[in-house]
Design a protein around this motif. Structure first.
Motif, PDB file in Angstrom:
ATOM      1  N   LEU A  33       1.699   2.572   0.500  1.00 23.75           N
ATOM      2  CA  LEU A  33       2.379   2.753   1.782  1.00 23.75           C
ATOM      3  C   LEU A  33       3.094   4.106   1.835  1.00 23.75           C
ATOM      4  O   LEU A  33       3.052   4.821   2.836  1.00 23.75           O
ATOM      5  CB  LEU A  33       3.376   1.624   2.016  1.00 23.75           C
ATOM      6  CG  LEU A  33       2.780   0.221   2.220  1.00 23.75           C
ATOM      7  CD1 LEU A  33       3.876  -0.817   2.243  1.00 23.75           C
ATOM      8  CD2 LEU A  33       1.959   0.157   3.499  1.00 23.75           C
ATOM      9  N   ASP A 114       4.523  -2.313   6.257  1.00 23.99           N
ATOM     10  CA  ASP A 114       3.343  -2.915   5.630  1.00 23.99           C
ATOM     11  C   ASP A 114       2.662  -3.948   6.507  1.00 23.99           C
ATOM     12  O   ASP A 114       1.663  -4.545   6.110  1.00 23.99           O
ATOM     13  CB  ASP A 114       3.735  -3.545   4.288  1.00 23.99           C
ATOM     14  CG  ASP A 114       4.821  -4.602   4.463  1.00 23.99           C
ATOM     15  OD1 ASP A 114       4.993  -5.409   3.549  1.00 23.99           O
ATOM     16  OD2 ASP A 114       5.506  -4.627   5.535  1.00 23.99           O
ATOM     17  N   PRO A 190      -1.899  -2.041   7.830  1.00 28.57           N
ATOM     18  CA  PRO A 190      -0.454  -1.772   7.868  1.00 28.57           C
ATOM     19  C   PRO A 190      -0.135  -0.744   8.951  1.00 28.57           C
ATOM     20  O   PRO A 190      -0.944   0.136   9.246  1.00 28.57           O
ATOM     21  CB  PRO A 190      -0.163  -1.223   6.465  1.00 28.57           C
ATOM     22  CG  PRO A 190      -1.276  -1.694   5.617  1.00 28.57           C
ATOM     23  CD  PRO A 190      -2.472  -1.765   6.505  1.00 28.57           C
TER      24      PRO A 190
END
Length: 513
Positions: A33, A114, A190
């Motif tokens: 991420l 996320d 995400p």
């Protein structure tokens, strides 16, 4: 792993191992991420630089269109159309990305982004694509078709690339399943990944705009430098000769090219020695002949793609017994400018009595004159000269082009273009205007401008070259890395002349704090 006939101790070890694996997976997810977030940030910075480069290209092309409208007007108008299409689509993507970022509390905390719930609900419902999702796809298709229609005929390879880069056709995934383009790229991803993908589309838009603009200018430049567009010019050392003198001069092709060397040059039926053929020019040296008009005819022969091609040479000169023409030259250049005092030197070799007259022309002393064409509306001015030699009067004249002062460039703290500085430095800086590479040292005085801070209304500053309180207040709300624009800069000649200076180019300031 935790089942079977295992001891309590072994079961506990196996359970801890599973927890350890889960923790590693969680950490890897956070790292991914964060990587997407950093990639998104880099793309944003890159897109700002690309946009500035494209704006600079358009500004330069605008100046060329002003200087040479016959050659560059059409090209500039087409470039503006390309810019408009790209700007409209980039704004749509920026607005949509801002909407996505507002769905989370802090868009700079990448590890919290996320989930893809917001986009999944916005684009998809009941397994089907929503109207909002269809509109997103339609916007890309519209951008693609508009650009292809504009450049497809002239640049087919670029058009094919646009079709490929902005395709919305169904996609077959790694499992062999065919999915709709929107679902394949955005469903279940995400949020940070989707933001990065949208920023990448903006990068592709900027790259495509730059590629199209570059191809357009390249085509024009190739046409301009093609030898078929050049003319052979004979440049003598002087325009008239006395009997018994030798003619000396050179032959050049329009704009001299240091990499160009003639294969063969023939003048008046005689081939010029190879020693006299230099890069970009051919030196001439032969008897001037008797009094009268003399012609120079021949061929400038060069090789192109292995074949000999010829450019005809046609010129002439006059052999005279005494001076009969004035030598008139501008001390600065071969044009005169409105809004300034143009120094001129007017004389006739061998003639002590010379008079010159033209609108705005005044003698300073001897052969030195000053010319002011500010009030003249026409594009040319003719200077008439009379010289007296041995009791005889020889009239002569020459026409000069009249041009306006070039477009000034805006500055902040004396720097132009794209400038980096702190907010405090900008708040106390002076907005100026300069004429780079102009032959006259003119001072310009800024009397007002507009300043645009991202997210704030445009502020107009009047009667000053520094930021007023309203502008400084807007500047305080700016964030680090944002670009502040100063445009619509009003400037006047510091001399107090009534001449109206052209629109000043804007300046962009990137804030470093």
């Amino acid at each position: 792993m935790a089942g079977g006939k295992l001891s309590a101790r072994q079961k506990m070890i196996n359970l801890m191992y599973l927890v350890f694996i889960a923790m590693m997976a969680l950490n890897m997810s956070k790292e991914v991420l964060t990587a997407f977030g950093l990639m998104n940030k880099k793309l944003v910075e890159s897109n700002v630089a690309s946009n500035e480069q494209n704006l600079s290209f358009i500004s330069g092309l605008e100046q060329k269109a002003e200087d040479e409208p016959a050659r560059y007007d059409s090209l500039y108008n087409k470039a503006k159309d390309v810019q408009k299409i790209s700007e409209e689509y980039s704004k749509f993507l920026s607005d949509f990305k801002t909407r996505l970022e507002k769905s989370v509390e802090d868009p700079t905390k990448y590890e919290t982004m996320d989930k893809g719930d917001f986009l999944d609900e916005y684009f998809f419902k009941g397994g089907q694509i929503t109207e909002s999702g269809k509109d997103f796809v339609t916007k890309m298709d519209s951008y693609k078709s508009s650009l292809v229609e504009l450049v497809g005929k002239s640049y087919p390879k670029i058009a094919e690339g646009i079709k490929t880069d902005f395709t919305t056709k169904d996609v077959t995934d790694s499992q062999g399943v065919t999915k709709e383009w929107l679902k394949y790229n955005y469903q279940g991803f995400p949020l940070i990944a989707s933001l990065t993908k949208i920023e990448q589309i903006k990068a592709d838009v900027q790259k495509t705009e730059g590629k199209v603009l570059s191809a357009m200018l390249k085509g024009e430049l190739e046409s301009a430098v093609s030898l078929t567009t050049f003319e052979a010019i004979v440049v003598p050392e002087k325009t008239a000769y006395f009997p018994g003198e030798r003619f000396k001069g050179r032959i050049v092709l329009g704009k001299k090219d240091k990499n160009l060397k003639a294969h063969k040059v023939v003048v008046n039926g005689k081939e010029i020695s190879s020693d006299a053929i230099e890069n970009g020019q051919t030196l001439l040296d032969f008897p001037a002949g008797n009094v009268g008009q003399r012609n120079i005819k021949g061929e400038f022969i060069y090789k192109e793609n292995g074949e000999e091609k010829s450019i005809p040479i046609e010129s002439g000169y006059t052999v005279i017994p005494a001076p009969n023409a004035a030598v008139i030259s501008a001390d600065k250049m071969n044009v005169v400018y409105r809004g300034v005092q143009n120094p001129m030197t007017i004389s006739v070799p061998g003639a002590p009595n010379v008079t010159a007259s033209a609108p705005g022309l005044k003698r300073v002393s001897g052969s030195k004159y000053m010319m002011d064409v500010t009030s003249l509306k026409q594009r040319e001015v003719k200077i008439n000269v009379k010289a007296t030699v041995n009791g005889k009067t020889f009239p002569s004249n020459r026409t000069f082009r009249i041009k306006d002062i070039p477009r000034p460039v805006g500055t902040v703290r004396g720097e132009d273009g794209s400038v980096k500085m702190t907010k405090n430095a900008l708040a106390i800086s002076t907005v100026g205007a300069i004429l780079p590479d102009f032959d006259f040292n003119l001072k310009l005085r800024v009397t007002g401008f507009k300043i645009k801070v991202p997210g704030q209304p445009t502020v107009r500053v009047s009667g000053s070259s520094k930021l007023n309180s309203q502008a400084r207040a807007a500047l305080k709300r700016a964030k680090r890395g944002e670009s502040v624009q100063i445009f619509d800069i009003n400037a006047k000649l510091a001399s107090g002349s009534s001449y109206r200076v052209k629109k000043v180019s804007p300046v962009i300031i990137e804030l470093t704090n």
